[in-house]
Design an enzyme around this catalytic site. Structure first.
Site, PDB file in Angstrom:
ATOM      1  CE  LYS A  66      -3.808  -0.417   2.062  1.00  0.00           C
ATOM      2  NZ  LYS A  66      -4.592  -0.797   3.299  1.00  0.00           N
ATOM      3  NE  ARG A  88      -6.975   2.911   4.295  1.00  0.00           N
ATOM      4  CZ  ARG A  88      -7.468   4.176   4.019  1.00  0.00           C
ATOM      5  NH1 ARG A  88      -6.479   5.215   4.067  1.00  0.00           N
ATOM      6  NH2 ARG A  88      -8.501   4.595   3.872  1.00  0.00           N
ATOM      7  N   GLY A 131      -6.243 -10.070   8.262  1.00  0.00           N
ATOM      8  CA  GLY A 131      -6.074 -10.558   9.493  1.00  0.00           C
ATOM      9  C   GLY A 131      -5.341  -9.583  10.414  1.00  0.00           C
ATOM     10  CG  MET A 163      -5.505  -2.251  13.120  1.00  0.00           C
ATOM     11  SD  MET A 163      -4.689  -0.948  14.016  1.00  0.00           S
ATOM     12  CE  MET A 163      -4.341  -0.121  12.528  1.00  0.00           C
ATOM     13  NE  ARG A 170      -6.635  -4.086  -3.325  1.00  0.00           N
ATOM     14  CZ  ARG A 170      -7.014  -4.316  -2.102  1.00  0.00           C
ATOM     15  NH1 ARG A 170      -6.309  -4.597  -1.060  1.00  0.00           N
ATOM     16  NH2 ARG A 170      -8.355  -4.537  -1.709  1.00  0.00           N
ATOM     17  CG  HIS A 181     -10.947 -45.911  -6.051  1.00  0.00           C
ATOM     18  ND1 HIS A 181     -12.183 -46.146  -6.605  1.00  0.00           N
ATOM     19  CD2 HIS A 181     -10.350 -46.790  -6.946  1.00  0.00           C
ATOM     20  CE1 HIS A 181     -12.282 -46.776  -7.664  1.00  0.00           C
ATOM     21  NE2 HIS A 181     -11.063 -47.044  -8.036  1.00  0.00           N
ATOM     22  NE  ARG A 212      -4.066 -45.583 -13.481  1.00  0.00           N
ATOM     23  CZ  ARG A 212      -4.493 -44.268 -12.961  1.00  0.00           C
ATOM     24  NH1 ARG A 212      -4.028 -43.978 -11.576  1.00  0.00           N
ATOM     25  NH2 ARG A 212      -4.952 -43.502 -13.673  1.00  0.00           N
ATOM     26  NE  ARG A 262       1.108 -49.048 -12.614  1.00  0.00           N
ATOM     27  CZ  ARG A 262       0.588 -48.322 -11.586  1.00  0.00           C
ATOM     28  NH1 ARG A 262       1.436 -47.570 -10.662  1.00  0.00           N
ATOM     29  NH2 ARG A 262      -0.748 -48.560 -11.135  1.00  0.00           N
ATOM     30  CD  GLU A 283       5.687 -47.606  -7.578  1.00  0.00           C
ATOM     31  OE1 GLU A 283       4.650 -46.937  -7.449  1.00  0.00           O
ATOM     32  OE2 GLU A 283       5.486 -48.907  -8.550  1.00  0.00           O
ATOM     33  CB  SER A 343       7.766 -43.215 -14.420  1.00  0.00           C
ATOM     34  OG  SER A 343       6.659 -42.207 -14.172  1.00  0.00           O
ATOM     35  N   GLY A 368       7.038 -42.390  -9.240  1.00  0.00           N
ATOM     36  CA  GLY A 368       5.689 -42.829  -8.676  1.00  0.00           C
ATOM     37  C   GLY A 368       5.810 -42.020  -7.102  1.00  0.00           C
ATOM     38  CB  THR A 369       5.784 -38.440  -6.240  1.00  0.00           C
ATOM     39  OG1 THR A 369       4.882 -38.279  -6.975  1.00  0.00           O
ATOM     40  CG2 THR A 369       7.318 -38.372  -6.891  1.00  0.00           C
ATOM     41  CG  ASN A 370       0.318 -40.703  -5.970  1.00  0.00           C
ATOM     42  OD1 ASN A 370       0.637 -39.707  -5.952  1.00  0.00           O
ATOM     43  ND2 ASN A 370      -0.764 -41.299  -6.977  1.00  0.00           N
ATOM     44  CG  ASP A 371       2.838 -46.534  -4.402  1.00  0.00           C
ATOM     45  OD1 ASP A 371       1.616 -46.003  -3.817  1.00  0.00           O
ATOM     46  OD2 ASP A 371       2.767 -47.488  -4.683  1.00  0.00           O
ATOM     47  CB  CYS A 377       3.549 -41.301 -13.640  1.00  0.00           C
ATOM     48  SG  CYS A 377       3.891 -42.469 -12.715  1.00  0.00           S
ATOM     49  CE1 TYR A 399       6.487 -38.855 -18.237  1.00  0.00           C
ATOM     50  CE2 TYR A 399       8.552 -39.327 -19.293  1.00  0.00           C
ATOM     51  CZ  TYR A 399       7.367 -39.526 -18.550  1.00  0.00           C
ATOM     52  OH  TYR A 399       7.553 -41.024 -18.165  1.00  0.00           O
TER      53      TYR A 399
END
Lengths: 873, 873
Positions: free
Chosen positions: B22, B92, B101, B103, B336, B454, B560, B616, B744, B763, B765-768, B830, B850
């Site tokens: 500001k 201000r 959040g 003042m 702004r 799922h 899959r 896969r 993974e 590849s 497999g960042t979930n597992d 992936c 990728y």
């Protein structure tokens, strides 16, 4: 020109990798003037050359073999294929490391019609000569040429039938010549590509066959199992034959310089008059105790005793020897370090130190740590076990032997024991609720689960025999029967378990108590003087703690608090805590648990005196404490006055698809700080109490499980410290304490530098670390791991021996990162690997301060730690 | 002396971090000659100083404030507390990043009895003066002194009651003075530690209050959620007041230079005559459209339009402005960058490039990738949604809006859709068997499961709205009811779901289809020109593949094969394969599956044409394919003619405690090589077929899941290669193919150098990988993760945004190790993280080739990849 072939007088015992163990020892015996039939060794470099040449002997090697053969003919005065004084040789394989699965021996090589005639003349025994030739064709035909033995057996049988002979010995020399004629047809004797008539051709083919046998499936498998590199190669030993079967002045035998059973310093072995080595092995005739040789061949015996002594003094180790007596002349055919039981190993090592033969370090390194286990548990009487009916084999989950009546629930087993019976607990699989039954039983038998299943881990911690994962078992817990194959056993029937090998027997078998001799204590004290790694124990009860201290534990590396919760008096309180809907209710339930927990820790501290004790905060998911069956749930509903439906909902809400990766470890402390507060209070109050009462210098080590991130560690540490400081203030105590963490998730290891900012010690929980690093659940993958080991994809069971390339990389990384942040950080391991000798060596190497293992593995760990120190000096 | 206070003519827009957003913009507008009421800014360094001084202003800062105040008095010709021409200021807060959040504003600071008199004289409006003073006491009392507003409200009400006033406006100047008198008592006006009478003291206290507000709980939480560093600090802006409420020649307003809703290039906003800014915010009066200002204040409006244009040209971005008109003179109070919808952002960016205002790169970086999601899914009509009855909130698992009748089984939902209904599938949780119902339904609502359950994963891949983990739901699948709070809904009742925010509504709500405007395509093509990361998709069906290609996917990163197995025609064959007792039986079942699998892959290859496709091999544990209920088991028993009891035993045998860590991934190929053989054959035959038919240059990428060790990779690769070569030979094809692996498991990452010896691509497999690195199961820990994020232990949901410190360390390690062995190794991701913008930036940085994500996230990923390229240039 490269030298590939060495006469026995050109080598020594230090040339094992070149000449193989057998060849090096034959050379050594020759070198120190012992009577060894002369010969030569084609080296392991010959083996490499053979494979490089696509499976053939180079002209260079063949030329050298021919030269050495000439030398052998000169030395012995005999000639290959000679009809007057023919040279016969044995051909034996011999790698640097003794290895069954390779071609063993061809005897009497050099036999053909001329040689047979010569031998007949020389021995004046045409039948012996013909029989030797016949056996040679059969052995060579089978081993070198790959001809099915059955063809030879059939030919032999047909001659026997024709002449009406019942046994081989009934055949005359002439009959045997007919057999030889028929054998020759089978082996295409003398034909192109058939059985060679010329002894030198026989020899070349035999040498190649030995080299080939290095890569048979069995040999490869053996090497894989025993972690012997494929690149060693084998040597070939060619030795002039001597004959122990030339009448009553001849004989053969095997003997040890001391007893391989108990280590007694007295020659131990057997011999047979008028026999060749293979007769001893074949078991056709019963050999006599070696001592009787003193009567049969007094002079030869004296020579032999003398030679045995010379060999032992020379090798400075107990020797296992083979010898032959030919016409009252003694020939040594082999010597090597003798295999022995743990008891023998311990006595021999201690005796040899006392005799000044070896130093203490050598003595210690002679004891295989794993073998010591034999000394700590009861075992079956060997004879009785041989006679028992083996029903099936499972996984040898916890060593020792147990005989008892079978029971199918923990309660039934406990009741039976109370009534004076000896019980075996038989379960599909055990769970923490079976603890009382496991304590009461002599042994545990389960249908599911591997070496790190609940049953296995708990049994080992109690030094109790356990056979797990016995997949042939069909356990019907309702009918109280177990079916093994066709047989059905009912409650109260007797079975026997050998947990050291995984055998399950019918009926009772006599057991022998463990013999912890004074020599064992001596060895262990020597080991303690050598090792730098401390050895702690995983113990949850004062009883375990005392047992471990008796075995030499120097502290507790892992005291789990969850097993304590399963006791009958407490489980309602913990369940009330779990179903609590408000923090207030939960705190009330925890308040009820506090005195129990405190009493537990008082017991542990009293047992451990001044020794360090690491206590882990509650780890398992809460649903483990809830009842499993409808009945139990209904009972609990009455017990704690909570509606049945609500209990069902709590159980459903707590259900997890993968509890291993769920709401457990310090995640419980994050969501329910009041649990960690109660436990910290119990630990601190107990420690202050015992410190004040007994004056021990107690420094509680409070361990936070399953940390993944620095902020979580800080959060939980804050709960612990706040509570601990309150306890100190309330008691006016200045007791010190430490707060540390398990490193058991890959993420904790990867970010150990951050975590070490608040963690004062690390304890590597390599069970879970292995599970998560591999994505292999201990409970589910025993069969997969077996397949992986069988197919050579894994070197070892990853839950038994630490995977140094993967999990070990994380441990090493965490050690370095942790020390970078906090140079004096205390480092230990408390996974099952802490009791595995090879893993212990790794722990020594990466710089841990201690290993912690179940009480019964403490002596093994002490020895292994000493070995590690010696090896990495 | 350090400079802490800056006049508006001393700063510029580039001083955001020092002056806050500001303050910097007020300075900038002053600098370029726009009409801004003069003032000064206490810098963020003043804020740091305040905290370093333990919460007080140093003499140095106070001195500088006093100096700037004198300057302000000089410039304005007004004096603080003057009874003739008093200076009033607004105070201000303003951080570098806009932050609710903290003042916000105190107006009319400087008021006291003298100033009130001065204002009354100046405005000839004693009531206005008194009301301003009253409001100031209340605002300052509350915000700076922390006095409960209720006390002021009660005092006001009591005066109103006494004089019989119904509304505030009914109070006279005299009444208000009575209010002021009572307010003064409440605020201890003029007392030691009470409300300061001296304006300069008021100012100092107000500055401190702004600094304090930086660390309120709300502000801290906001920063945590929005990842704003705590170390930024806030500045304080002190500005001379102008009054929009000085009669009908005054007013106030807010406006955007273009439409924040649709981007139209036309001033957009509202204004109010005779009002102050807070009146607009409070919503007491209804503002008028900004265009009407042309009638009310024609000259002022012309000025304003001109200034808006100047600002936009100057800032080269759409501006959000606040202004006040005092006696027909225009003052700018703030400018702004304007917040805007995705549609507006896209249009504004493209227009501005066409106008030559910005370049394409800037245009691309102005579009928040995550926001683009709004453009790809249907949404609710905003007005209609506001009026609908909100029943509960769940996890916003897959964006979009859906209205329909509820059904409790996949079959019921599918039937209903077939009969022309719009269905919502309501389940406790979904499993692969629900696929048909999920495909048919408009949206999915589940009681359990997080963003990676799922239901969520499948819904996102289909671009279908999903609200998951809605814990207030009590789903009774048998009674076909769902209870939410007190309300019970039956099958066929209408509900509506907003998957973008997780709302569940009663009844129907009008939906609006997605608007993929031409500008969107333009932006995406610019993004494609910038990014270096390729973007692939995770797609299992030709339909998904086509959708993804339409969204710009450049290949399939993860196809899959398991979902294909659940279709009605095939599931009996796969179940027959699972219960097979011999390899022979298994092969027969697999032979039946082969034509289906081949047809699947033909469809995929045809959809993807020349683009690369990574397929896969079978990944999930086999028990996932078995029936879950007794009924289904009985049905299956008839279907495949296998005894019911045997099916039960197979199911029991396959049971796993932790299926995530069990018999799955390439472990299946190790134990049942014939499955991998069948799948390889299907892949190769399909590829050869489509290549021959269509002439596409297809190079199948066959991916081995869940590898842990090099030897396992070699083993499975060998199966694949042997089969693939057979297929090539049979078809006489010279097709090329690649064999690679998922990374993974932590162990695969740790030993990627060894694995890269046989793997031609990785590849991630960042979930597992995240599950195992943390030991957090996706299915079980949604609630724990929420707790961890709430408590600040995790920065993010680890399954939504890649954990760079832990999991990322493994990825980085694996990239380096993999490249060391195989420099040209192809690297992709992936896991779900492949569609998350911050994770994509990480992927760019560590050098992946990728990312692969669900079809509906492809555009987001393309944009995020462009952002990553720009940011890391």
């Amino acid at each position: 020109m490269h030298k590939y072939v060495y006469s026995f007088n050109e080598g020594s015992k230090d040339m094992r990798s070149l000449l193989g163990g057998k060849g090096a020892n034959l050379a050594e015996m020759t070198r120190i003037g012992l009577p060894v039939p002369f010969g030569f060794t084609v080296s392991t470099e010959g083996c490499f050359s053979y494979y490089e040449n696509g499976g053939s002997l180079s002209e260079e090697i063949m030329e050298q073999i021919r030269e050495k053969l000439s030398e052998l003919e000169n030395v012995t005065g005999k000639t290959f294929g000679d009809s007057e004084n023919p040279l016969l040789v044995s051909v034996r394989s011999g790698a640097a490391i003794s290895m069954p699965g390779m071609m063993d021996t061809i005897l009497n090589l050099g036999m053909n019609d001329d040689a047979m005639a010569g031998i007949a003349k020389l021995t004046d025994n045409p039948r012996f000569a013909a029989d030797s030739f016949r056996r040679f064709i059969q052995m060579y035909g089978n081993v070198v040429m790959g001809i099915d033995s059955k063809l030879f057996e059939e030919a032999l049988q047909s001659v026997k039938d024709e002449v009406g002979a019942k046994f081989d010995v009934d055949l005359t020399a002439e009959d045997l010549k007919e057999v030889i004629a028929r054998y020759k047809v089978i082996a295409r004797y003398g034909e192109e590509g058939g059985f060679p008539d010329k002894p030198v051709d026989q020899l070349m083919e035999a040498v190649k066959a030995v080299f080939r046998s290095w890569n048979t499936e069995r040999a490869i498998l053996y090497r894989k199992i025993n972690r012997i590199p494929d690149s060693l190669g084998t040597a070939v030993n060619v030795q002039s034959m001597v004959f122990g079967n030339m009448g009553d002045t001849s004989g053969t035998g095997v003997a040890f310089t001391r007893s391989p059973e108990n280590g007694e310093n007295k020659i131990y072995g057997e011999f047979l008059v008028n026999a060749q080595g293979e007769d001893v092995v074949a078991g056709i005739r019963t050999p006599k105790p070696i001592a009787e040789m003193a009567d049969t061949f007094p002079e030869v015996y004296k020579d032999f005793v003398n030679i045995a002594h010379v060999l032992e003094q020379h090798y400075k180790d107990m020797q296992d020897m083979e010898f032959t007596v030919e016409n009252e002349k003694l020939y040594m055919l082999q010597t090597r370090a003798g295999k022995r039981t743990a008891a023998s190993a311990v006595k021999v090592a201690v005796d040899m130190v006392e005799e000044g033969l070896i130093d203490k370090e050598t003595a210690v390194s002679r004891i295989d740590p794993e073998s010591v286990d034999q000394l700590l548990h009861p075992s079956f009487d060997a004879e009785a076990e041989k006679e028992a009916l083996l029903l099936t084999k499972g996984i040898p989950a916890s060593p020792g032997a147990a005989t008892g009546q079978i029971y199918f629930t923990a309660a039934d087993a406990a009741d039976a024991v109370e009534q004076g019976h000896k019980a075996l607990l038989v379960r599909l699989e055990t769970s923490p609720e079976d603890l009382a039954g496991m304590v009461a039983a002599e042994g545990i038998l389960t249908a599911r689960g591997g070496k790190t299943s609940h049953a296995a881990v708990v049994a080992r911690s109690m030094g109790k025999c356990c056979v797990s994962g016995c997949s042939e078992l069909i356990v019907n817990e309702e009918a109280k029967t177990v079916t093994i194959g066709e047989r059905v056993y009912h409650e109260g029937d007797f079975l026997s378990l050998n947990g050291s090998v995984g055998n399950v027997y019918e009926g009772t078998i006599k057991t022998v108590p463990p013999t912890l001799s004074g020599d064992f204590g001596t060895i262990m004290s020597w080991a303690d003087g050598i090792r730098t790694l401390k050895v702690r124990t995983n113990a949850d009860t004062p009883r375990d703690a005392k047992q471990a201290v008796a075995f030499g534990a120097e502290g507790i590396g892992l005291c789990r608090t969850e097993h304590m919760f399963f006791e009958d008096e407490r489980i309602p309180a913990i369940r009330r805590m779990i179903v609590a809907e408000t923090e207030e209710e939960r705190r009330q339930a925890l308040d009820a648990l506090l005195p129990y927990q405190k009493a537990d820790f008082v017991g542990i501290y009293e047992a451990m005196e001044d020794k360090p004790v690491t206590i882990r905060l509650l780890d398992p998911p809460l649903h483990e404490f809830l009842p499993k069956t409808d009945e139990e749930t209904k009972l609990l509903s009455e017990q704690i006055n909570v509606p049945y439906e609500k209990l069902l909902k709590v159980t459903a809400d707590l259900h997890e698809f993968n509890p291993m990766l769920g709401h457990r470890g310090c995640r419980l402390a994050v969501t329910y700080p009041e649990i960690a507060e109660m436990q910290t209070r119990a630990i601190m109050e107990a420690a202050i109490h015992v410190k004040n009462e007994k004056g021990y210098d107690i420094v509680p080590e409070i361990m936070i499980p399953l940390t993944v991130i620095d902020k979580e560690m800080e959060y939980v540490k804050d709960i612990v410290v706040t509570t601990a400081e309150k306890c100190k203030a309330e008691a006016g105590s200045d007791i010190k304490y430490m707060v540390g963490t398990m490193i058991e998730t890959p993420r904790a290891a990867l970010t150990a530098d951050e975590i070490a900012k608040s963690a004062e010690f690390f304890s590597f929980g390599t069970n879970d670390l292995t599970q998560m690093t591999f994505g292999f659940s201990r409970d589910d993958t025993a069969a997969i791991i077996k397949t992986y080991v069988d197919k050579g994809l894994f070197k070892d069971d990853i839950f038994a021996t630490l995977d140094q390339d993967g999990v070990g990389k994380l441990v090493d990384m965490a050690v370095k990162l942790g020390k970078a942040t906090r140079p004096n950080i205390k480092l230990g391991i408390c996974g099952e690997h802490g009791g595995d000798p090879r893993s212990i060596e790794f722990c020594h190497r990466v710089g841990l301060n201690y290993v912690s293992c179940s009480p019964y593995r403490v002596p093994i760990a002490r020895l292994a730690a000493a070995h590690a120190a010696i090896k990495n000096r």
